[in-house]
Each structure stands twice: as C-alpha cells, then as structure tokens.
Write a protein that holds these residues in place. Structure first.
Motif, PDB file in Angstrom:
ATOM      1  N   LYS A   1      -3.137   5.427  48.480  1.00  0.00           N
ATOM      2  CA  LYS A   1      -3.667   5.154  49.806  1.00  0.00           C
ATOM      3  C   LYS A   1      -5.043   5.797  49.918  1.00  0.00           C
ATOM      4  O   LYS A   1      -5.268   6.887  49.416  1.00  0.00           O
ATOM      5  N   ALA A   2      -5.943   5.106  50.588  1.00  0.00           N
ATOM      6  CA  ALA A   2      -7.293   5.620  50.774  1.00  0.00           C
ATOM      7  C   ALA A   2      -7.806   5.115  52.118  1.00  0.00           C
ATOM      8  O   ALA A   2      -7.255   4.194  52.707  1.00  0.00           O
ATOM      9  N   LYS A   3      -8.893   5.719  52.565  1.00  0.00           N
ATOM     10  CA  LYS A   3      -9.533   5.266  53.793  1.00  0.00           C
ATOM     11  C   LYS A   3     -10.175   3.908  53.528  1.00  0.00           C
ATOM     12  O   LYS A   3     -10.653   3.648  52.418  1.00  0.00           O
ATOM     13  N   PRO A   4     -10.196   3.036  54.529  1.00  0.00           N
ATOM     14  CA  PRO A   4     -10.795   1.710  54.328  1.00  0.00           C
ATOM     15  C   PRO A   4     -12.241   1.779  53.833  1.00  0.00           C
ATOM     16  O   PRO A   4     -12.648   0.991  52.972  1.00  0.00           O
ATOM     17  N   GLU A   5     -13.007   2.742  54.335  1.00  0.00           N
ATOM     18  CA  GLU A   5     -14.403   2.826  53.904  1.00  0.00           C
ATOM     19  C   GLU A   5     -14.513   3.266  52.439  1.00  0.00           C
ATOM     20  O   GLU A   5     -15.443   2.880  51.733  1.00  0.00           O
ATOM     21  N   THR A   6     -13.561   4.066  51.969  1.00  0.00           N
ATOM     22  CA  THR A   6     -13.560   4.478  50.559  1.00  0.00           C
ATOM     23  C   THR A   6     -13.247   3.280  49.669  1.00  0.00           C
ATOM     24  O   THR A   6     -13.894   3.081  48.630  1.00  0.00           O
ATOM     25  N   ILE A   7     -12.283   2.482  50.074  1.00  0.00           N
ATOM     26  CA  ILE A   7     -11.923   1.287  49.302  1.00  0.00           C
ATOM     27  C   ILE A   7     -13.095   0.313  49.273  1.00  0.00           C
ATOM     28  O   ILE A   7     -13.425  -0.260  48.232  1.00  0.00           O
ATOM     29  N   GLU A   8     -13.757   0.155  50.418  1.00  0.00           N
ATOM     30  CA  GLU A   8     -14.907  -0.744  50.500  1.00  0.00           C
ATOM     31  C   GLU A   8     -16.034  -0.272  49.578  1.00  0.00           C
ATOM     32  O   GLU A   8     -16.637  -1.072  48.857  1.00  0.00           O
ATOM     33  N   ALA A   9     -16.303   1.032  49.577  1.00  0.00           N
ATOM     34  CA  ALA A   9     -17.354   1.581  48.716  1.00  0.00           C
ATOM     35  C   ALA A   9     -16.987   1.423  47.242  1.00  0.00           C
ATOM     36  O   ALA A   9     -17.827   1.076  46.400  1.00  0.00           O
TER      37      ALA A   9
ATOM     38  N   ILE B   1     -19.081  -0.778  44.469  1.00  0.00           N
ATOM     39  CA  ILE B   1     -19.581  -0.253  43.187  1.00  0.00           C
ATOM     40  C   ILE B   1     -19.129  -1.157  42.045  1.00  0.00           C
ATOM     41  O   ILE B   1     -19.918  -1.523  41.175  1.00  0.00           O
ATOM     42  N   ALA B   2     -17.856  -1.541  42.056  1.00  0.00           N
ATOM     43  CA  ALA B   2     -17.329  -2.412  40.998  1.00  0.00           C
ATOM     44  C   ALA B   2     -18.076  -3.742  40.975  1.00  0.00           C
ATOM     45  O   ALA B   2     -18.459  -4.236  39.906  1.00  0.00           O
ATOM     46  N   ASP B   3     -18.324  -4.322  42.155  1.00  0.00           N
ATOM     47  CA  ASP B   3     -19.024  -5.605  42.223  1.00  0.00           C
ATOM     48  C   ASP B   3     -20.482  -5.462  41.770  1.00  0.00           C
ATOM     49  O   ASP B   3     -20.986  -6.309  41.031  1.00  0.00           O
ATOM     50  N   ARG B   4     -21.127  -4.403  42.204  1.00  0.00           N
ATOM     51  CA  ARG B   4     -22.527  -4.186  41.857  1.00  0.00           C
ATOM     52  C   ARG B   4     -22.702  -4.032  40.342  1.00  0.00           C
ATOM     53  O   ARG B   4     -23.658  -4.530  39.756  1.00  0.00           O
ATOM     54  N   MET B   5     -21.750  -3.340  39.715  1.00  0.00           N
ATOM     55  CA  MET B   5     -21.841  -3.096  38.281  1.00  0.00           C
ATOM     56  C   MET B   5     -21.240  -4.231  37.443  1.00  0.00           C
ATOM     57  O   MET B   5     -21.385  -4.245  36.226  1.00  0.00           O
TER      58      MET B   5
END
Length: 133
Positions: free
Chosen positions: A95-103, A107-111
C-alpha cells in the motif's frame, strides 16, 4: 425410551401454516410476453444472437471495435503498455499514497521501464546509498 423420543422431536418455529400454503409454481419465471423466439432451425450465430436478444442479454462488446469497419485507424493508447516477458513471476503487493504511486509510474513511463524493472533500479540505488542500514 420415551425421554429420547421427546428430545428428537423438532421444535415448532411458528411458520408451518405458511409452508402448507406455499405453491412453488407461483415463483417460476414467466417468459417475456412481447418477445418470442422465432428461429428457423438453421442454428449458428444468428440463432444464438436471436436467443440472446429475446432473453434480454446485453452484450458488452462494441458493435464496431475502434471503427475498423469504417476504415478509421485505431485510437492511440492513452496508457503506456507495460506488458512484456521479463522472467519476473513473483507477486509483490504493498500500500502506498496515491501521489507516491503516481510519481513511481511517471518515472517508469519517463524512462520506458516496466514497473518491476523500475522497482529493481530503485532497490539497487537504495542499496548503493544505504549499504549498512
């Protein structure tokens, strides 16, 4: 012996009269009055489609997926495709905060990495920066 018989009798729960008057025929489903199935006996896809229509089945498949029949090109994908064979086969949920998952996904998409690959890079960097913790 009489004492055993008294213990084995079932208690009256008070609704036996309602069960005596119960008629299961009252609860059988009735076919829709306005629609009848008229199939010429040829079978096949048309018969199945007509039977589905008469019974009220609603298909969730598009009539014309992405406009291919009209010669329109398929719409570009909004989300990057992250499915590929990588050899990673273990599930890892957290489980993570929504903003952490979004970030993380950004990063995965950018790279251009998959989510598992991004995690591997993150673990490598954390291990390098915090080796003794």
């Amino acid at each position: 012996m009489a004492n055993d018989r008294a213990q084995k009798e079932r208690a009256d729960l008070g609704f036996s009269d309602a069960l005596d008057a119960f008629d299961p025929a009252e609860w059988t489903p009735k076919p829709p009055a306005s629609k009848t199935l008229e199939v010429n006996g040829s079978g096949g896809r048309d018969a199945a489609s007509k039977a589905a229509e008469v019974s009220g089945f609603k298909s969730r498949e598009p009539k014309d997926p992405q406009g291919i029949a009209q010669g329109r090109a398929a719409a570009p994908a909004k989300e990057p495709v992250r499915r590929r064979r990588t050899g990673r086969n273990a599930q890892f949920n957290l489980k993570a905060k929504p903003e952490t998952i979004e970030a993380y996904c950004a990063i995965a998409d950018r790279m251009g990495w998959g989510l598992g690959e991004t995690l591997e890079y993150a673990v490598t960097l954390l291990d390098r920066d915090y080796p003794e913790v």
